[in-house]
Scaffold this motif. Structure first.
Motif, mmCIF file in Angstrom:
data_model
loop_
_atom_site.group_PDB
_atom_site.id
_atom_site.type_symbol
_atom_site.label_atom_id
_atom_site.label_comp_id
_atom_site.label_asym_id
_atom_site.label_seq_id
_atom_site.Cartn_x
_atom_site.Cartn_y
_atom_site.Cartn_z
ATOM 1 N N SER A 7 0.921 -1.217 -0.214
ATOM 2 C CA SER A 7 0.162 0.135 0.209
ATOM 3 C C SER A 7 0.853 1.150 0.174
ATOM 4 O O SER A 7 1.943 1.140 0.681
ATOM 5 C CB SER A 7 -0.822 0.270 1.107
ATOM 6 O OG SER A 7 -0.555 0.392 2.134
ATOM 7 N N ILE A 8 0.073 2.137 -0.755
ATOM 8 C CA ILE A 8 1.174 3.742 -0.736
ATOM 9 C C ILE A 8 0.495 4.254 -0.619
ATOM 10 O O ILE A 8 -1.179 4.902 -1.476
ATOM 11 C CB ILE A 8 2.001 3.414 -2.416
ATOM 12 C CG1 ILE A 8 2.611 2.834 -2.447
ATOM 13 C CG2 ILE A 8 2.513 5.140 -2.170
ATOM 14 C CD1 ILE A 8 2.911 2.834 -4.042
ATOM 15 N N ALA A 20 3.260 8.419 -6.255
ATOM 16 C CA ALA A 20 2.591 7.412 -5.812
ATOM 17 C C ALA A 20 2.654 6.423 -7.394
ATOM 18 O O ALA A 20 2.926 5.601 -7.388
ATOM 19 C CB ALA A 20 1.602 7.599 -4.955
ATOM 20 N N VAL A 21 1.722 7.059 -8.394
ATOM 21 C CA VAL A 21 1.825 6.065 -9.766
ATOM 22 C C VAL A 21 3.438 6.070 -9.677
ATOM 23 O O VAL A 21 3.491 4.055 -10.350
ATOM 24 C CB VAL A 21 1.198 6.812 -10.540
ATOM 25 C CG1 VAL A 21 0.900 6.265 -11.827
ATOM 26 C CG2 VAL A 21 -0.165 7.349 -9.628
ATOM 27 N N THR A 24 4.705 2.885 -7.271
ATOM 28 C CA THR A 24 3.855 1.788 -8.022
ATOM 29 C C THR A 24 4.480 0.060 -9.259
ATOM 30 O O THR A 24 4.844 -0.658 -9.127
ATOM 31 C CB THR A 24 2.449 1.925 -7.881
ATOM 32 O OG1 THR A 24 1.844 2.865 -7.567
ATOM 33 C CG2 THR A 24 1.160 0.841 -8.116
ATOM 34 N N GLN A 25 4.646 1.862 -10.302
ATOM 35 C CA GLN A 25 5.287 0.863 -11.538
ATOM 36 C C GLN A 25 6.571 0.499 -11.438
ATOM 37 O O GLN A 25 6.091 -0.703 -11.227
ATOM 38 C CB GLN A 25 5.202 1.749 -12.452
ATOM 39 C CG GLN A 25 6.149 1.964 -13.908
ATOM 40 C CD GLN A 25 6.040 3.037 -15.374
ATOM 41 O OE1 GLN A 25 5.213 3.385 -15.252
ATOM 42 N NE2 GLN A 25 6.944 2.946 -15.731
ATOM 43 N N LEU A 28 5.891 -2.977 -9.164
ATOM 44 C CA LEU A 28 5.354 -3.762 -9.877
ATOM 45 C C LEU A 28 6.663 -4.795 -11.162
ATOM 46 O O LEU A 28 6.282 -5.810 -11.463
ATOM 47 C CB LEU A 28 4.392 -3.346 -10.694
ATOM 48 C CG LEU A 28 2.971 -3.457 -9.820
ATOM 49 C CD1 LEU A 28 1.618 -2.589 -10.553
ATOM 50 C CD2 LEU A 28 2.392 -4.369 -9.793
ATOM 51 N N GLU A 37 -1.411 -7.533 -4.765
ATOM 52 C CA GLU A 37 -1.945 -6.188 -4.797
ATOM 53 C C GLU A 37 -1.009 -5.186 -4.952
ATOM 54 O O GLU A 37 -0.208 -5.285 -3.151
ATOM 55 C CB GLU A 37 -3.046 -6.127 -4.107
ATOM 56 C CG GLU A 37 -3.684 -6.032 -2.503
ATOM 57 C CD GLU A 37 -4.445 -5.871 -2.060
ATOM 58 O OE1 GLU A 37 -4.365 -4.945 -1.238
ATOM 59 O OE2 GLU A 37 -5.881 -6.164 -2.555
ATOM 60 N N VAL A 38 -1.607 -4.173 -5.101
ATOM 61 C CA VAL A 38 -0.913 -2.110 -4.793
ATOM 62 C C VAL A 38 -1.736 -1.742 -4.513
ATOM 63 O O VAL A 38 -2.578 -1.399 -5.441
ATOM 64 C CB VAL A 38 0.472 -2.353 -5.702
ATOM 65 C CG1 VAL A 38 0.462 -0.621 -5.373
ATOM 66 C CG2 VAL A 38 1.719 -2.653 -6.348
ATOM 67 N N LYS A 39 -2.044 -0.996 -3.511
ATOM 68 C CA LYS A 39 -3.674 -0.089 -2.699
ATOM 69 C C LYS A 39 -2.405 0.916 -2.999
ATOM 70 O O LYS A 39 -1.739 1.266 -2.146
ATOM 71 C CB LYS A 39 -4.038 -0.588 -1.522
ATOM 72 C CG LYS A 39 -4.968 -0.202 -1.492
ATOM 73 C CD LYS A 39 -5.948 -0.722 -0.907
ATOM 74 C CE LYS A 39 -5.258 -1.456 0.699
ATOM 75 N NZ LYS A 39 -5.993 -1.416 1.687
ATOM 76 N N LEU A 40 -3.186 2.327 -3.456
ATOM 77 C CA LEU A 40 -2.898 3.106 -3.797
ATOM 78 C C LEU A 40 -3.876 4.164 -3.027
ATOM 79 O O LEU A 40 -5.537 4.263 -3.429
ATOM 80 C CB LEU A 40 -3.036 4.652 -4.878
ATOM 81 C CG LEU A 40 -1.876 3.458 -5.637
ATOM 82 C CD1 LEU A 40 -2.649 4.384 -7.414
ATOM 83 C CD2 LEU A 40 -0.796 4.075 -5.162
ATOM 84 N N ILE A 50 4.552 3.375 2.576
ATOM 85 C CA ILE A 50 4.363 2.780 2.204
ATOM 86 C C ILE A 50 5.124 1.359 2.932
ATOM 87 O O ILE A 50 5.396 1.714 3.898
ATOM 88 C CB ILE A 50 5.980 2.456 0.568
ATOM 89 C CG1 ILE A 50 5.975 3.656 -0.356
ATOM 90 C CG2 ILE A 50 5.934 0.746 0.388
ATOM 91 C CD1 ILE A 50 6.846 3.910 -1.074
#
Length: 90
Positions: A7-8, A20-21, A24-25, A28, A37-40, A50
């Protein structure tokens, strides 16, 4: 091995959504086979945090803004300390 949940949390008032995006990239790409999963989580108050499976691995208020390399190393240390991250270990 059970897949991890990342999670971020990030402050939208500070306009940290792109950061944050981007993070995430990066995560991943590196941990694609390990992530369930990655939760924003948009929030406010200057938060950029994080977590992996509810364990905080990076908090901007304690350590400043992270580079992806540092976060990848922290996550690797949680899920598989002996794993090589290739160029991210240098």
């Amino acid at each position: 091995m059970e897949k991890i949940k990342i999670s971020i949390e990030f402050c939208t008032l500070c306009h940290w959504t792109p950061r944050a995006v981007w993070m995430t990239q990066e995560l991943l790409y590196t941990f694609q086979n390990d992530v369930a999963e990655v939760k924003l989580i948009p929030t406010d108050g200057g938060v950029f945090r994080i977590s992996v499976d509810d364990e905080v691995v990076w908090d901007r208020k304690e350590s400043g803004f992270p580079e992806p390399k540092a976060v990848k190393q922290k996550i690797r240390d949680v899920i598989d300390p002996k794993r090589s991250l290739g160029h991210s270990d240098k």
